[in-house]
Write an enzyme that holds these catalytic residues in place. Structure first.
Site, PDB file in Angstrom:
ATOM      1  N   ASP A  55       0.836  -1.198   0.000  1.00 47.17           N
ATOM      2  CA  ASP A  55       0.000   0.000   0.000  1.00 47.17           C
ATOM      3  C   ASP A  55       0.869   1.246   0.000  1.00 47.17           C
ATOM      4  O   ASP A  55       2.011   1.230   0.475  1.00 47.17           O
ATOM      5  CB  ASP A  55      -0.895   0.033   1.248  1.00 47.17           C
ATOM      6  CG  ASP A  55      -1.887  -1.123   1.275  1.00 47.17           C
ATOM      7  OD1 ASP A  55      -2.164  -1.681   0.208  1.00 47.17           O
ATOM      8  OD2 ASP A  55      -2.368  -1.440   2.383  1.00 47.17           O
ATOM      9  N   ARG A  56       0.316   2.309  -0.492  1.00 48.15           N
ATOM     10  CA  ARG A  56       1.054   3.573  -0.562  1.00 48.15           C
ATOM     11  C   ARG A  56       1.639   3.972   0.796  1.00 48.15           C
ATOM     12  O   ARG A  56       2.774   4.413   0.896  1.00 48.15           O
ATOM     13  CB  ARG A  56       0.123   4.670  -1.070  1.00 48.15           C
ATOM     14  CG  ARG A  56       0.807   6.011  -1.267  1.00 48.15           C
ATOM     15  CD  ARG A  56      -0.168   7.030  -1.832  1.00 48.15           C
ATOM     16  NE  ARG A  56       0.546   8.172  -2.376  1.00 48.15           N
ATOM     17  CZ  ARG A  56       0.067   8.958  -3.320  1.00 48.15           C
ATOM     18  NH1 ARG A  56      -1.118   8.713  -3.841  1.00 48.15           N
ATOM     19  NH2 ARG A  56       0.755   9.985  -3.771  1.00 48.15           N
TER      20      ARG A  56
END
Length: 243
Positions: A55-56
């Site tokens: 995930d970012r």
């Protein structure tokens, strides 16, 4: 800004992805020029092919291939769950000392608008093992409680469904600190007010074990924690809780 390369040979490269950086551009971030794929292409002078995702907001071990064939071989290891992934995270409350969260998860699709992700399809098996490493009790009020309780946890997801750790710990009622999608807004506000310069999703991919697709050597790649996480843990060290 160059990426921290943890391992590289002629077949693949492993980096310590910083929080806040996309692995690659998405339909919702077409205009963003900065992503791991672009940075690595410029840094190594070669095309790279993503194998898995972080995930970012998540930092840590991320592997990419230098050819489609190597990417295919590595991807099959993730699909067949023959890799071993270890994460560390900071969660709300005092979770159990150890356990397994066995809770099926449906597919998530990115959506434009207020809700970024939409649940679609049937639920699939998802299992996450965890071990609590430390508990903290900070003397600041949170919602209706007089103290803020947190746990530092080592986690090993078996499958790797989208947002598996984040969704599982929300289901387990111990959401991750700094999680804007599944977290506790009361905890997030307090932590952000206390340590604004280090506030982020407190999730790090610490270690990845996999088989090299050519040499067949079993590799274990470790990624050090980001400064933001170590800073928060250092500050929390004064509030260790012993039952």
């Amino acid at each position: 800004m160059t990426l921290d390369i943890l391992f590289q040979d002629e077949h693949l490269v492993v980096v310590n992805k910083p929080a806040g950086l996309l692995v690659h551009r998405t339909n919702l971030a077409k205009d963003e020029e900065d992503a791991v794929v672009q940075r690595l292409r410029d840094q190594t002078g070669q095309w790279v092919f993503p194998i898995h995702r972080l995930d970012r907001g998540t930092s840590g071990v991320l592997v990419m291939a230098f050819s489609p064939e190597i990417a295919r071989r590595l991807s099959s290891q993730f699909a067949e769950a023959t890799t071993q992934k270890t994460y560390h995270c900071l969660v709300r409350g005092f979770c159990d000392s150890e356990g397994v969260i066995d809770y099926p998860l449906a597919k998530l699709n990115e959506q434009k608008g207020r809700s970024r992700f939409k649940i679609e399809g049937t639920e699939k098996e998802a299992e996450t093992q965890f071990t609590r490493l430390q508990q903290y009790q900070v003397p600041v009020p949170v919602s209706r409680y007089d103290n803020m309780r947190l746990s530092w946890v080592e986690v090993s997801p078996k499958q790797g469904r989208k947002h598996q750790i984040r969704r599982h710990f929300k289901h387990y009622l111990n959401p991750l600190v700094g999680d804007s999608c599944y977290g506790c807004r009361h905890i997030n506000k307090v932590v952000k007010d206390l340590w604004p310069e280090d506030f982020r999703l407190m999730l790090h991919a610490s270690s990845l074990e996999f088989t090299h697709p050519i040499s067949l050597e079993r590799l274990v790649i470790n990624a050090p924690l980001s400064p933001a996480i170590t800073n928060v843990l250092d500050k929390l060290s004064n509030y260790r809780y012993q039952a």
